[in-house]
Design an enzyme around this catalytic site. Structure first.
Site, short mmCIF file in Angstrom:
data_model
loop_
_atom_site.label_atom_id
_atom_site.label_comp_id
_atom_site.label_asym_id
_atom_site.label_seq_id
_atom_site.Cartn_x
_atom_site.Cartn_y
_atom_site.Cartn_z
N LEU A 29 0.69 -0.75 0.28
CA LEU A 29 0.05 -0.24 -0.05
C LEU A 29 0.72 0.66 -0.65
CD1 LEU A 29 -2.10 -1.44 2.48
CD2 LEU A 29 -2.93 -1.83 0.21
N HIS A 33 -3.10 4.33 -2.56
CA HIS A 33 -4.09 3.02 -1.58
C HIS A 33 -5.04 4.13 -0.21
CE1 HIS A 33 -1.72 0.54 -3.48
NE2 HIS A 33 -2.77 -0.26 -3.70
N GLY A 144 -9.49 3.38 -7.65
CA GLY A 144 -8.41 4.89 -7.94
C GLY A 144 -8.70 5.05 -9.60
N LEU A 181 1.72 7.39 -8.40
CA LEU A 181 2.67 6.19 -6.84
C LEU A 181 1.70 5.56 -7.72
CD1 LEU A 181 2.02 8.25 -3.48
CD2 LEU A 181 3.55 7.95 -5.30
#
Ligand code: PAF
Length: 275
Positions: A29, A33, A144, A181
């Site tokens: 993560l 997240h 996401g 990310l």
């Protein structure tokens, strides 16, 4: 945070949980997240995260085996983010026998962009997400926007199969230099990490041209691919699409998204920007 590795355990816990938000992940993560976990809290009484590296969505030769598994650190981050339950099943708990029934996205999603480069990927994603939905029975689920096409596949699945679940997209979280990310960023060598924000910068240039009403989509795509490839990337696609259905836009269309996937060394990165 309570950790469950069985479906029965999670089901027992969820029965008195009120409105439930589910955040499916494959672990390792990062702040993206964690932003989803915090966003989930705004939608529900109980937040359930899942960690499961789903073999079904990886093709042979992809990174299933080396996908980073960082369970202890993930648990610490989830606890700090106030997540109530973590469902982290074994492979045999999720797939006690070879999965016979699958959720098959329609060809316009399954064969396009990510689906074209990774055949069967979205079938694997849709199938495991459907199973997680059946197991956790959430009222809302969060994904996401970095995986833009995945979000669309899941939204369409929920709509077409009449699942009573609100799907919420979380904004892409970026490093200071623009790199989106991703758990796969950890594969990059220090030199590749310096180069990696180029994907975001190339997308940004395409967006600027679109905002200046340039509608030569194939030219914009080709120039972006050439720029990446000239810097050592191996680009799978840079594509201007309609946000609503990821189909090819007409010149007068607004509501666009630019999506890209490219390999830097052995690491495949994806990103997108909405216009
Ligand atoms: O985006 C991911 O991490 C995965 O594709 C998901 C949605 C958890 C399904 O395995």
């Amino acid at each position: 945070m309570k950790i469950h590795d069985t479906i029965a355990g999670l089901r027992a816990a969820r029965s008195s949980a009120g409105r439930i938000a589910l955040v499916p992940t494959m672990g390792n993560l990062h702040d993206g997240h964690i932003a989803l976990m915090r966003q989930a809290r705004e939608h529900a009484d109980t937040v359930i995260a899942t960690i499961f590296v789903n073999r079904l969505q990886f093709r042979p030769g992809e990174d299933f085996d080396k996908y980073p598994r960082t369970f202890a650190a993930d648990c610490e981050r989830l606890t700090a983010a106030g997540v109530d339950h973590l469902f982290a099943p074994s492979e045999t708990e999720m797939y006690p026998r070879p999965q016979g029934y699958h959720v098959m996205p329609p060809p316009e999603q399954d064969d396009a962009l990510e689906g074209a480069v990774r055949p069967g990927h979205f079938r694997g994603v849709a199938t495991v997400v459907m199973k997680l939905f059946q197991i956790a029975q959430p009222q809302v689920a969060l994904f996401g926007k970095k995986d833009y096409q995945q979000l669309m596949v899941i939204r369409n699945m929920v709509q077409d199969l009449n699942l009573p679940i609100d799907i919420v997209g979380g904004e892409t979280i970026r490093a200071a230099d623009g790199l989106a990310l991703s758990s796969r960023n950890g594969y990059l060598t220090p030199q590749e990490r310096k180069e990696a924000p180029k994907l975001f910068h190339v997308l940004t240039k395409v967006v600027e041209k679109l905002q200046q009403k340039n509608r030569e989509f194939p030219v914009l795509e080709r120039l972006a691919v050439e720029e990446l490839n000239s810097c050592g990337w191996m680009t799978d696609y840079v594509a201007v699409r309609k946000k609503s259905d990821l189909q090819l836009p007409a010149a007068h269309d607004s509501g666009l998204v630019v999506l890209a996937a490219a390999k830097l060394g052995s690491t495949r990165l994806i990103d997108n920007l909405e216009v």
